[in-house]
Structures are given as C-alpha cells and as structure tokens.
Design a protein around this motif. Structure first.
Motif, mmCIF file in Angstrom:
data_model
loop_
_atom_site.group_PDB
_atom_site.id
_atom_site.type_symbol
_atom_site.label_atom_id
_atom_site.label_comp_id
_atom_site.label_asym_id
_atom_site.label_seq_id
_atom_site.Cartn_x
_atom_site.Cartn_y
_atom_site.Cartn_z
ATOM 1 N N PRO A 79 0.821 -1.208 0.000
ATOM 2 C CA PRO A 79 0.000 0.000 0.000
ATOM 3 C C PRO A 79 0.852 1.254 0.000
ATOM 4 O O PRO A 79 1.960 1.276 0.546
ATOM 5 N N ARG A 80 0.334 2.293 -0.621
ATOM 6 C CA ARG A 80 0.990 3.609 -0.598
ATOM 7 C C ARG A 80 0.270 4.441 0.450
ATOM 8 O O ARG A 80 -0.801 4.982 0.221
ATOM 9 N N HIS A 81 0.890 4.510 1.617
ATOM 10 C CA HIS A 81 0.234 5.165 2.743
ATOM 11 C C HIS A 81 -0.019 6.650 2.477
ATOM 12 O O HIS A 81 -0.980 7.220 2.945
ATOM 13 N N ASP A 82 0.858 7.256 1.737
ATOM 14 C CA ASP A 82 0.725 8.686 1.461
ATOM 15 C C ASP A 82 1.155 8.896 0.011
ATOM 16 O O ASP A 82 2.321 8.735 -0.332
ATOM 17 N N GLN A 83 0.211 9.235 -0.836
ATOM 18 C CA GLN A 83 0.514 9.358 -2.256
ATOM 19 C C GLN A 83 1.585 10.414 -2.525
ATOM 20 O O GLN A 83 2.352 10.307 -3.477
ATOM 21 N N ALA A 84 1.642 11.414 -1.656
ATOM 22 C CA ALA A 84 2.656 12.455 -1.858
ATOM 23 C C ALA A 84 4.041 11.974 -1.427
ATOM 24 O O ALA A 84 5.053 12.421 -1.957
ATOM 25 N N HIS A 85 4.060 11.045 -0.457
ATOM 26 C CA HIS A 85 5.339 10.546 0.043
ATOM 27 C C HIS A 85 5.284 9.031 0.148
ATOM 28 O O HIS A 85 5.250 8.469 1.250
ATOM 29 N N PRO A 86 5.237 8.320 -0.979
ATOM 30 C CA PRO A 86 5.144 6.862 -0.913
ATOM 31 C C PRO A 86 6.346 6.266 -0.189
ATOM 32 O O PRO A 86 7.475 6.685 -0.389
ATOM 33 N N GLY A 87 6.065 5.305 0.673
ATOM 34 C CA GLY A 87 7.148 4.654 1.414
ATOM 35 C C GLY A 87 7.753 5.510 2.500
ATOM 36 O O GLY A 87 8.856 5.232 2.961
ATOM 37 N N ASP A 88 7.067 6.557 2.927
ATOM 38 C CA ASP A 88 7.580 7.448 3.964
ATOM 39 C C ASP A 88 7.805 6.665 5.259
ATOM 40 O O ASP A 88 6.868 6.110 5.830
ATOM 41 N N PRO A 89 9.049 6.600 5.765
ATOM 42 C CA PRO A 89 9.310 5.818 6.986
ATOM 43 C C PRO A 89 8.673 6.421 8.225
ATOM 44 O O PRO A 89 8.596 5.751 9.257
ATOM 45 N N ASP A 90 8.230 7.677 8.170
ATOM 46 C CA ASP A 90 7.610 8.301 9.325
ATOM 47 C C ASP A 90 6.134 7.941 9.469
ATOM 48 O O ASP A 90 5.501 8.270 10.473
ATOM 49 N N ILE A 91 5.561 7.307 8.451
ATOM 50 C CA ILE A 91 4.179 6.866 8.572
ATOM 51 C C ILE A 91 4.120 5.768 9.636
ATOM 52 O O ILE A 91 4.861 4.796 9.567
ATOM 53 N N PRO A 92 3.250 5.892 10.646
ATOM 54 C CA PRO A 92 3.266 4.923 11.755
ATOM 55 C C PRO A 92 3.010 3.488 11.329
ATOM 56 O O PRO A 92 3.549 2.567 11.929
ATOM 57 N N LEU A 93 2.182 3.273 10.301
ATOM 58 C CA LEU A 93 1.861 1.908 9.915
ATOM 59 C C LEU A 93 3.011 1.314 9.117
ATOM 60 O O LEU A 93 3.212 1.631 7.951
ATOM 61 N N SER A 94 3.775 0.426 9.754
ATOM 62 C CA SER A 94 4.919 -0.177 9.074
ATOM 63 C C SER A 94 4.527 -1.372 8.239
ATOM 64 O O SER A 94 5.236 -1.767 7.319
ATOM 65 N N GLY A 95 3.372 -1.983 8.553
ATOM 66 C CA GLY A 95 2.892 -3.114 7.771
ATOM 67 C C GLY A 95 3.545 -4.419 8.183
ATOM 68 O O GLY A 95 4.407 -4.478 9.047
ATOM 69 N N ASP A 96 3.108 -5.499 7.536
ATOM 70 C CA ASP A 96 3.650 -6.817 7.830
ATOM 71 C C ASP A 96 3.574 -7.651 6.559
ATOM 72 O O ASP A 96 2.886 -7.299 5.593
ATOM 73 N N VAL A 97 4.276 -8.771 6.572
ATOM 74 C CA VAL A 97 4.294 -9.642 5.402
ATOM 75 C C VAL A 97 2.910 -10.249 5.195
ATOM 76 O O VAL A 97 2.105 -10.352 6.120
ATOM 77 N N LYS A 98 2.656 -10.686 3.975
ATOM 78 C CA LYS A 98 1.310 -11.110 3.591
ATOM 79 C C LYS A 98 0.835 -12.336 4.352
ATOM 80 O O LYS A 98 -0.364 -12.510 4.581
ATOM 81 N N TYR A 99 1.767 -13.213 4.762
ATOM 82 C CA TYR A 99 1.347 -14.434 5.437
ATOM 83 C C TYR A 99 1.204 -14.250 6.949
ATOM 84 O O TYR A 99 1.131 -15.228 7.691
ATOM 85 N N HIS A 100 1.171 -12.988 7.405
ATOM 86 C CA HIS A 100 0.814 -12.682 8.793
ATOM 87 C C HIS A 100 -0.497 -11.903 8.857
ATOM 88 O O HIS A 100 -0.957 -11.562 9.948
ATOM 89 N N GLN A 101 -1.075 -11.614 7.717
ATOM 90 C CA GLN A 101 -2.207 -10.704 7.665
ATOM 91 C C GLN A 101 -3.489 -11.327 8.209
ATOM 92 O O GLN A 101 -3.713 -12.536 8.112
ATOM 93 N N GLY A 102 -4.325 -10.476 8.779
ATOM 94 C CA GLY A 102 -5.659 -10.876 9.196
ATOM 95 C C GLY A 102 -6.697 -10.218 8.321
ATOM 96 O O GLY A 102 -6.373 -9.440 7.409
ATOM 97 N N PHE A 103 -7.937 -10.518 8.580
ATOM 98 C CA PHE A 103 -9.013 -9.962 7.752
ATOM 99 C C PHE A 103 -10.339 -10.297 8.425
ATOM 100 O O PHE A 103 -10.431 -11.227 9.234
ATOM 101 N N SER A 104 -11.367 -9.545 8.096
ATOM 102 C CA SER A 104 -12.713 -9.884 8.552
ATOM 103 C C SER A 104 -13.703 -9.608 7.441
ATOM 104 O O SER A 104 -13.482 -8.734 6.585
ATOM 105 N N THR A 105 -14.773 -10.362 7.445
ATOM 106 C CA THR A 105 -15.776 -10.240 6.390
ATOM 107 C C THR A 105 -17.079 -10.843 6.884
ATOM 108 O O THR A 105 -17.123 -11.513 7.926
ATOM 109 N N ASP A 106 -18.140 -10.616 6.136
ATOM 110 C CA ASP A 106 -19.443 -11.197 6.430
ATOM 111 C C ASP A 106 -19.836 -12.092 5.271
ATOM 112 O O ASP A 106 -19.804 -11.665 4.110
ATOM 113 N N VAL A 107 -20.215 -13.323 5.587
ATOM 114 C CA VAL A 107 -20.547 -14.278 4.535
ATOM 115 C C VAL A 107 -21.948 -14.818 4.751
ATOM 116 O O VAL A 107 -22.476 -14.834 5.866
ATOM 117 N N ALA A 108 -22.550 -15.248 3.658
ATOM 118 C CA ALA A 108 -23.879 -15.854 3.717
ATOM 119 C C ALA A 108 -23.744 -17.362 3.857
ATOM 120 O O ALA A 108 -22.874 -17.987 3.251
#
Length: 903
Positions: free
Chosen positions: A241-270
C-alpha cells in the motif's frame, strides 16, 4: 533380566516396570488370561473376549486407520486388535455373540462384529476418545462413530462442491507460484482439504446458531485461507500500500505493515442458516501464540452478546503439527479453556498435520508422544485423525467435532493428516534433508486429482467437467476475481464495534475527575454489605478504613482509590475486567475486590463482590484469579482488549518481573500490533515494581525493556506515586478518546507508605499529572533532582534528614510519551538551579536512564545537562542481600543529593 525380577502380585505393580519394558505383552498374557473378579464362567470366556475386543478397537483402532496419504509406513503392530490375542479362533468367526454396548446391532457373528469395528475405527478417520472420563460424552461419540460405519452419506451436489473447493485451493497455489516466482507464500499444497474443511466448519456452526467465528492460524496456508475463505483479494495481499501518495514509502508513517502471510481480515458471509461474521486474527511468526489471542477476542464478543455458553461466537484455531506438540503456550491455553474467566464454550481445533516440523519429520526428534495431538488429552478433548486425501471423511470429522462442541461445550480436535508438497517455504529444498519423504510426495497425485478421479469413477461427473473447473478457476484468477463467495455488502453486524472514533483523536490530558457527591455515593456502595457475612478480621479492618476514607477521616489509600476508579467507570456503563494470579485480593493484600464469608461451608456461596452492586444499570465487573500463566493469560487479555474498546481490561502480574514470561506477547502484539496491523488496543498492564530488598526476582518489572519498545506513540509507560494518580490514570484509559496499551509500574511498599496518600479532593478535581513538581516548591534551589517511582520518597526523607533546603525533587510520572513541555515548564520554575540530576533505584543499564536521557536534556535549560545518580550497571536487577541493598541505596541518595557534578 531374569524371571525372579518379576513381582508376582500384579503386572501393574510399579516394580515390574523394567520387566514389562523388556517383555511387553508376553509378560501380561498370563495375567490377562485370568478371569476377572465376578466375571462369567469359563464357558462364556469367548463372549468376554469379544467384549474386550470391541473395547480394544475403541481404544486402539486409530492405529490401524488409513490416515497417511503418502502411506510411508506400515501400521505398527497392534495385537490387541486381533481376535487371537484374546484366545478367539477362526471357528469363532461364525459364532454369534452379544455385542454389549456396540451401536447398530445387539447380537451377530464375530465376523460381522470385526467388519463393523474395522469400518468404524480403521478407515480414513481414526478416533481417540476413550481417555474421556465422562461416560455420556464417550457414549455420544460411540453412537456417532459406530452408527456411521465409515459411510458418510455425501450427496452428489456436495461432492461436486468439495471438488470445486479443492480446485480453488490447488489452482490458487499454482497461479501464485507462476505469477509471483520466488516469493514466500507457505503453500497449502498437500493440505488443500483445509479449504472444504473450513467451509464445513462455518456452515455447521451456522446451523447451530453461530453469528461470529474467529479464527487463528500460523502462516502455512494462510494466503489460501485469506483468498478462498475470507475473500480477501490477492491484489491487496501482494501489492504494497501507498500510505501517502505524496510521500510513498515514507518511513515516518506509523503503519509499518507486515508480510502477507501474517495478515488478518474480517468479512461477512452468507450461509444457508443466515449471515456469519468471519474474523481471521493477525499473527506473527510465533505460531501458536495466536491461540490465546483468539480465545480472548471470542470471549469479548461473547460477553458483549451475553453468549454465556458460546452458541453465537465460536473460536476456530488452526495448528501446525510440530508447533502443537512443541510450544508450551498450547498447554497453557488448553489449561485455561474451561476455567470461569477464560472459557469460550469449547473451540474447534484443526491441526494441519503435514508430518514434518520445519525440516524435521522423524517423530523421534519431534515429540515424546505417539501423536502430535496428545496434548489435547490433558483436557479430555476427543481427537479425530482424518486422511486429508478424503474430503468426505474430512466433512464427517467436521460434523462430528462441531456437533460435539455444541452438545458439550468442550474442545474438540481434528487432525488433518496431509503433507507439504514444497519445502518450509518456496525457496527451500526439502529433498536435501528428507529424500525418502519427498520422493513419495513427488510421485503422489494431488488431493484434487485423486478426488476428481474418484468422482469420475462413481459417475458423479465426467473428466471433462472436472477439467473445466480448473479452467474456470484459472480464468477468474487471471481476471483478478475472487474465488470465494462474495461478501455481504448490506449486512450490518449488530454487535460490531466502531473503532474509527479512536483514530486521529488528540492525545493530550482530559478531565478525569469525579464530582464529590458522586464519589460519596460510590464510596457508600463499595463499603456496604447487601447481606450479612463475616469477614476475616484483617479484611474487616480494610473495610472499616475505607468507610473512614469515604467520610474524610482517613486519607485515601491505593486500594480505595483504585476501587473508586473502577466504580466510577462501572457507574458510567463501562465494563471492567481485571485478571492476574492474585488479582481479587491483590498480591500485597490491598485490593480486596472479593469478600469471603469466613463461615461459609460451600465454595459456591459466601462470596460478595462490592463492585457488582453499584446500581442496576452499571457495567459488568469481572475479576479473575487466573491460572499460573503469564504468556497465555496476557495474550488472552490482549485479544479481549482488541475486540472491545469500551471495557477497561487490566492484566496484573503478581510481581512485575513475571511479565518476562509473556515477552512474546509484549513484543509481537502489545508494542507493535498497531504499527504492523493497525490494531488498536487499550489493554492495561499493572506490573509491581520497586527495589525494596526483595532480591533480583521480585524487584524490577524491567522498565527499560518497555521504554526500549517505545516509538511512534505506540504505548504509554507510567510510574504513579500517589493513589490519586492511579485513579486518574485508570479513568483516563477509558475516558480519553484513544486506545493505546498502558504499562503501569505499580507500587508495592508504597501501598502502605504514610506519605503516599491522597485526599478525596484530589479525586474530585484535576486529572493525571505526567510531571509532579516538588510540593515544597523551593524556588531558590541550586540542584534539581528528577526521578520516577518510589525512590522519590527515599530522596524526600533523606533531604529532610540532612537539612538540605536548596534541592528540588521532581517526579516524572509518565515516561512515554515523555511530557517534554510539562517537564521543561517545571524546570523553568527553578532559575537558580545549576545542577540537574536524574536519580533512579535501578542499575544504570536498566531503568529509565538510557532511554530517557535525551528527553531530560531537551527539557534542561540551555547549556545544562542531566547527570546520573543510581546503582552502577549490573547483570541482575537487584541484590539478594539486604545489607548490600541498603548500602547501594545510601550511595544512591548521597550521589543524588550531595555529590558535586561538573557543570
């Protein structure tokens, strides 16, 4: 070993252990041949043997079950499953016998009995349940297993659905393998049956009334689950993700992120039984640590719904085989799973058993038990081992496990026996260390291929139709479409929480005072018994003192201030949850949130909790004396706090240094969860801290470790020295519109220090003070000594004893975020000061010194800097010798108050 080594009393005599180890069943045979006391006469010996044989299949049938898709090894010899072991012969095969408790037939031939037993217990599902002591649960399982006879009654439409989902799972992995070459994804290949398994878990739980399912898992197969079960797009997983379009990859953005195989998610299913909210918890690489986190999240959701038995919210916890048997947090989590403060009504446990731990597949190196699931037996959970190449057997295992969980509100384990087609990750070469296993894997068709051929052979579909499924799946992936069913866009979760109100809120101080009239009302409620009980004399003294504090006849102590803080939050409708190994009483006999009738004769009666009796509209108060665990309990409370921002969740360590048993939780979740995953959390940690001569293991809460973790406003670290400060601090944690973990270095001896008290007016006005000026305010002071914690009282007493009136003592009560402006403002009130000292009781390499020095110097007047006064650097937190402790304290006080320092 010779025959005389055999003790003739009984083969079960402990002294026979070495003999039995050498001679095994041969030694037992004569004893087993003896008739049981009260048994049938010799003429009925064959009947007794048949009943013993039936029972043996219930105990040991799993050992002959066809569980391993690779068929690497022959089943181990199990003579107990052979009729000859009990003296039965071929002539007995045509004889009819009573079947006893065997379901499905009351009397039949031995040949028919053996057929039924093999069908039930030695097919593609192996059952372990005879370790359960409750007869009702065993009989329930026996009826399920023995009535099915290995025939699972799957319709043609459901078989096609199983094949489709296997196709989705396999095709996704192959697509990722070619589209993202060389990237780690921890493939599910070899365990693709997990996808239809989870489909069945969701549908079956919904059938029983589930509204929410919270899942936790490690990295193996996580991307497949995210895409095929949760419906998360591959683009969102693989594109940074580009946290800030004006400053992509800005290290001062608090959200550092994580690798894809640590990710969580939530959804609603029928589902056919109504919508279900699915949540997959974020998890670091510490595998099993997510287990108690999920349980905590589920408990919070259950409490919110009033779902006492766990019908509406269900934990589904996925394990790896090696991690399940190898990591102690599993035992801790299972141990607490049926306790009052932590139970969820049972969890569905699924083991992705690829029969290899990292690069180790030899059971002699992996565990000391036969099965990786043997830890489940400590809570008498049934285990259903199932061959991952048989989706229909998998579905039967799911139905049995879910129904068992809903019937008995207990844990149940499904051991999905499968394999790992690639290495530990896609860059690993498993043949280097596992040539035998991986030659088998390379020659073994995938689960989808095998099941497709089976359905073709059964006439359920044609090979062309099976191939069309693959093409359709690949086409959807090429066009960026999801393989899972679409999420419900118009479904509003009734019990969902709005976390958006805490994002971007100001972080300054907020009013936390409670009007005097309301404090008086609350004080009355928490010091009044609604019914007559006899308290212990020491507890009665605490109650009498609190009544005097309410009347203003005694200053407010820590226990009363803390209780009033909880009462005020409950009064406003907030919930309060406190857990720890001695929380109800308090490690230092100061809290007494639960009163015990000294004359009670039953455990279930004679207990009174004052904070449950504020008024009818109050919030819920829960206080738990937890099991002797730090890691699992703290992880549980983290999970709870991340699911409920409106509850004050407190975990208290018995002594602060015990928290190091939960360091994984602190490092991977509490300190970095928001930066990695955007997960807010208002969890409060109370860690008793202070060097008071109690030795290295009961002194330090390792303040320096928490300060080292501080960055990007991730947590709060406070060291209150007055009861009013604790009152406002606890209230601030809920009242202020932000949710950050709060780490409190809580008091020990200060709980009863005569100078560490407050007044009711302190609670009825003001707020938490990050910095406290010297109450004497010696404005002409030449030296300013700043400090945190109980050492202030030692400094104050030493200053008075030595007649030093030109020294100001300033307390920093919040070390992070460091209150530089408030600190600077206090220092500016001492314009004559030329010497600035930081005093601490911890050794120089510990405590706040190194992590706080730059903040101290930023607050100092121009040209001035802070000097250190304290114990020298040490390997251990404190001395175990009282004489040395006192000598070190005297030296510390002299350095802080009198030692000259260069300007």
């Amino acid at each position: 070993m010779s025959t005389p080594d055999w003790h003739l009393t009984s083969p079960l005599y402990a002294g026979n252990a070495a003999y039995l180890d050498q001679f095994g069943d041969d030694a037992l045979a004569p004893w087993l041949a003896q008739p049981l006391p009260g048994a049938a006469p010799a003429s009925d010996a064959a009947q007794v043997a048949v009943l013993r044989l039936i029972n043996a299949y219930r105990y040991l049938g799993a050992r002959r079950a066809e569980l391993d898709p690779l068929r690497r090894f022959e089943p181990p010899p199990t003579p107990e499953l052979d009729p000859q072991h009990y003296g039965l012969t071929e002539a007995d095969l045509t004889r009819e016998f009573e079947t006893g408790s065997l379901f499905g037939v009351e009397r039949t031939t031995l040949a028919e009995i053996l057929l039924r037993l093999n069908n039930a217990y030695c097919g593609h599902v192996g059952f372990e349940y005879m370790h359960i002591t409750d007869v009702a649960r065993k009989r329930w399982l026996q009826e399920r297993i023995e009535s099915a006879q290995g025939h699972f009654g799957v319709s043609a439409d459901l078989k096609k659905q199983f094949l489709k989902r296997l196709t989705d799972a396999e095709t996704l992995e192959k697509f990722l393998h070619t589209r993202h070459v060389g990237q780690k994804r921890f493939s599910l290949e070899g365990g693709e049956s997990l996808i239809p398994l989870l489909d069945q878990v969701i549908a079956r739980c919904a059938r029983h009334g589930a509204k929410e399912i919270v899942m936790g898992m490690a990295h193996r197969g996580r991307i497949n689950v995210l895409a095929n079960i949760m419906g998360r797009s591959l683009e969102s997983l693989y594109d940074e993700p580009r946290h800030d379009q004006a400053h992509p990859g800005d290290p001062d953005i608090p959200l550092s992120g994580d690798v894809k195989y640590h990710q969580g998610f939530s959804t609603d299913v029928a589902t056919p039984y109504g919508p279900v909210h699915l949540a997959l918890a974020f998890n670091p690489s510490h595998l099993e640590i997510v287990h108690p986190v999920v349980r905590g999240s589920v408990r919070a959701r259950q409490d919110r719904r009033g779902d006492v038995l766990g019908y509406e919210v269900v934990p589904v916890i996925l394990h790896g085989d090696a991690a399940l048997s190898g990591q102690g947090v599993v035992m801790e989590s299972l141990n607490m799973s049926q306790t009052r403060g932590f139970r969820n009504g049972g969890a569905i446990h699924v083991v992705i058993n690829n029969q290899i731990g990292f690069t180790t597949s030899d059971p002699r190196d992996v565990r000391s038990t036969l099965y990786c699931t043997d830890v489940a037996k400590m809570v008498e959970a049934p285990v259903l081992h199932v061959n991952g190449d048989d989706p229909e057997a998998v579905a039967f295992a799911v139905q049995t496990a879910v129904d068992y969980r809903y019937t008995f509100h207990k844990n149940c384990f499904i051991d999905l026996v499968c394999y790992r087609r690639h290495g530990h990750n896609e860059q690993d070469e498993p043949l280097a260390t596992q040539p035998l296993m991986y030659r088998r894997i390379q020659a073994h068709p995938s689960t989808r291929i095998l099941y497709a051929q089976r359905l073709v052979d059964e006439g359920v579909l044609t090979q062309a139709q099976a191939d069309d499924m693959v093409d359709a799946c690949r086409d959807r992936l090429e066009h960026g479409e999801s393989l899972s069913q679409p999420a419900l866009s118009d479904f509003k979760e009734t019990y969902g929480m709005d976390w958006g109100r805490f994002k971007g809120s100001p972080t300054g101080e907020v009013p936390t005072a409670v009007p005097s009239q309301r404090l008086d009302f609350l004080g009355g409620r928490i010091t009044t018994l609604q019914h007559e009980i006899e308290l212990h004399s020491r507890v009665q003294k605490v109650l009498d003192d609190r009544r005097k504090m309410r009347a203003g006849e005694l200053p407010v102590d820590w226990g009363y201030a803390e209780t009033l803080a909880y009462a005020s939050l409950l009064d406003a409708g907030h919930n309060v949850r406190v857990s720890g190994q001695d929380s109800a009483r308090g490690t230092f006999f100061h809290r007494h949130a639960v009163w015990h009738d000294q004359k009670r004769e039953r455990r279930q009666s004679g207990v009174y909790v004052p904070l449950e009796h504020i008024h009818n509209q109050q919030g819920d108060f829960t206080i738990i004396d937890s099991l002797l665990s730090e890691e699992a309990v703290l992880a549980f409370e983290y999970g709870y706090a991340t699911a409920d921002p409106d509850t004050l969740v407190v975990w208290e360590a018995q002594f602060g240094d015990f928290a190091n048993g939960a360091q994984v939780v602190i490092d991977q979740f509490i300190a970095s969860g928001e930066a990695k995953w955007g997960r807010q959390c208002g969890l409060t940690l109370m860690l008793p801290h202070g060097l008071e001569g109690q030795g290295p293991e009961h002194s330090s809460a390792r303040l320096e470790r928490f300060l080292q973790l501080c960055a990007q406003d991730n947590i709060q670290v406070c060291v209150p020295t007055l009861p009013a400060q604790m009152f406002h601090l606890l209230r601030r944690q809920v009242v202020r519109p932000q949710r950050k973990p709060l780490v409190i270095m809580s008091p020990k001896s200060l709980l009863r220090h005569p100078a560490s008290t407050s007044s009711l007016a302190d609670l009825a006005s003001g707020a938490f003070l990050p910095v406290i000026d010297d109450p004497l305010q010696p404005r002409n002071a030449r030296r300013v000594v700043a400090c945190s914690g109980r050492v202030w009282f030692d400094l104050d007493a030493a200053r008075a004893a030595r007649g030093l009136d030109d020294i100001a003592l300033v307390r920093v009560e919040q070390l992070y975020p460091f209150p530089e402006d408030a600190f600077r403002a206090v220092l500016n009130d001492y314009p004559q000061a030329t010497t600035f000292v930081w005093a601490q009781e911890e050794p120089m390499n510990q405590g706040a010194w190194y992590q706080t020095l730059h903040h101290l110097n930023h607050g100092a007047p121009a040209g001035r800097r802070f000097h250190y006064a304290g114990r020298p650097a040490a390997a251990a937190p404190a001395s175990g010798y009282l004489s040395r402790h006192r000598a070190e304290l005297e030296a510390l006080l002299a350095d802080a108050l009198e030692t000259p320092y260069e300007a």
